[in-house]
Design a protein around this motif. Sequence first.
Motif, PDB file in Angstrom:
ATOM      1  N   ARG A   1      -8.692   9.296  -0.346  1.00 36.45           N
ATOM      2  CA  ARG A   1      -8.960   8.289   0.699  1.00 36.45           C
ATOM      3  C   ARG A   1     -10.433   7.900   0.695  1.00 36.45           C
ATOM      4  NH1 ARG A   1      -5.643  11.763   3.725  1.00 36.45           N
ATOM      5  NH2 ARG A   1      -7.420  12.532   4.933  1.00 36.45           N
TER       6      ARG A   1
ATOM      7  N   PHE B   1      -1.017   7.931  -5.798  1.00 32.81           N
ATOM      8  CA  PHE B   1      -1.622   6.633  -5.510  1.00 32.81           C
ATOM      9  C   PHE B   1      -2.597   6.274  -6.633  1.00 32.81           C
ATOM     10  CE2 PHE B   1      -0.106   7.917  -1.417  1.00 32.81           C
ATOM     11  CZ  PHE B   1       0.150   6.751  -0.708  1.00 32.81           C
TER      12      PHE B   1
ATOM     13  N   TRP C   1      -0.410  10.297   2.164  1.00 25.50           N
ATOM     14  CA  TRP C   1      -1.640   9.523   2.307  1.00 25.50           C
ATOM     15  C   TRP C   1      -2.541  10.088   3.402  1.00 25.50           C
ATOM     16  CZ3 TRP C   1      -4.785   6.494  -0.066  1.00 25.50           C
ATOM     17  CH2 TRP C   1      -5.749   5.789   0.647  1.00 25.50           C
TER      18      TRP C   1
ATOM     19  N   ALA D   1     -10.988   5.888  -3.105  1.00 23.06           N
ATOM     20  CA  ALA D   1     -10.336   4.619  -3.428  1.00 23.06           C
ATOM     21  C   ALA D   1     -10.830   3.477  -2.540  1.00 23.06           C
ATOM     22  CB  ALA D   1      -8.828   4.757  -3.301  1.00 23.06           C
TER      23      ALA D   1
ATOM     24  N   PRO E   1      -6.377   1.208  -2.442  1.00 17.52           N
ATOM     25  CA  PRO E   1      -5.311   2.145  -2.817  1.00 17.52           C
ATOM     26  C   PRO E   1      -3.925   1.539  -2.662  1.00 17.52           C
ATOM     27  CG  PRO E   1      -6.125   2.652  -0.627  1.00 17.52           C
ATOM     28  CD  PRO E   1      -6.994   1.545  -1.149  1.00 17.52           C
TER      29      PRO E   1
ATOM     30  N   ARG F   1       0.824  -1.207   0.000  1.00 14.61           N
ATOM     31  CA  ARG F   1       0.000   0.000   0.000  1.00 14.61           C
ATOM     32  C   ARG F   1       0.861   1.260   0.000  1.00 14.61           C
ATOM     33  NH1 ARG F   1      -4.619  -0.273   4.187  1.00 14.61           N
ATOM     34  NH2 ARG F   1      -5.366  -1.688   2.585  1.00 14.61           N
TER      35      ARG F   1
ATOM     36  N   ASP G   1      -5.824   3.063  -7.652  1.00 17.12           N
ATOM     37  CA  ASP G   1      -6.793   2.141  -7.069  1.00 17.12           C
ATOM     38  C   ASP G   1      -6.781   0.849  -7.892  1.00 17.12           C
ATOM     39  OD1 ASP G   1      -9.038   0.791  -6.085  1.00 17.12           O
ATOM     40  OD2 ASP G   1     -10.193   2.622  -5.839  1.00 17.12           O
TER      41      ASP G   1
END
Length: 355
Positions: free
Chosen positions: A291, A313, A282, A294, A297, A265, A315
Amino acid sequence: MDTLTHALSGALLGRFMARAPSDERQPKVWQMVLAGGLAATFPDLDFVLGYVSELTYLRGHRGVTHSFILLPVWAFLLAWLMPRLLRARSVGWRRFYAVACAGIAIHILGDLITQFGTMILAPFSDRRFGWGTTFIIDLPLTGLLIAGLAASALWRRSRLPAALGLAAVCAWIGVGAVGKSEAIEAARRHAVEQGIAFVSIDAIPRPASPFNWTAVIDDGERYHIAHINTRRTGLLTAEPDDNLIRRFSAHYRPVALAQWEVRERFGNGDLGAVREQVRAVWSAPDFAFFRWFAMFPVLDSVGSAGGGGCVSFRDLRFETPGRDTLPFRYGLCENGGGWALVERTMAGWRALSGR
């Protein structure tokens, strides 16, 4: 689900609900078909949010127009408009209200079977719901709707073809649900055999077959994933000149021959001190949007732009084998004393507006 399939589902439902009019105060069959199609198309009018900004669209798509709570309001609006749109001024709006409700409802249900997520409780909650039984574009499902409408055109006096078409669609969705349960069970067996302490197990629907899945085991820090076909017993090969369905399907291996891989992750230990930067991005308040958006993620890239560090990031839902492009890759770049929200594209880092 794509807008065309939504429209077809509403039209078929409208045909099922239509009855031969006994007087001019009742809508004609063709008016009910069109009314159902229009109502089932209506929720996707939220595409206009894209003209505000990309982020506004992603935050609002499948929002208030896809809400079961607001459905009666939208249905009233559409029912009031339909006598004017369908040359049925002698028919009161009340005659169209039921089909308007049904058309919007079948659209919402059509989105719920995918895994993108639908805010059915908007505006009181932005939680996204999705059953994830069906890939967002499912050609057999669309074909069943077309067949139901074609049969209804041939046997105009009967509602049976429409009923059978809708039943066939439900059965096909059920096949997808069976495929998902098989993929989850395969992942569960792998987790037990490998001693993986999992937080959750899920499966992502993939194109070309209701038995093509990406099985996902989440252990809290990383994902263990495998692209599998739950009914295949041998490997499927595909050449560049094979049809599109075969080329997509060839990526999914039998469960017994599944190739499991681990996706960190926040990146692997080789990142060193950068790993802390990844975690900082994040958890940053400016990244709350992703956040929320996703489901699976993972770290996409660590780089730089304009002299500052960037972290993005992506998904796993949208990481489809055989697909050249990868959408929805978002991150933050250092911008003076703070962060700027960006999208990572093939051309590099692109600043986003509409935060």
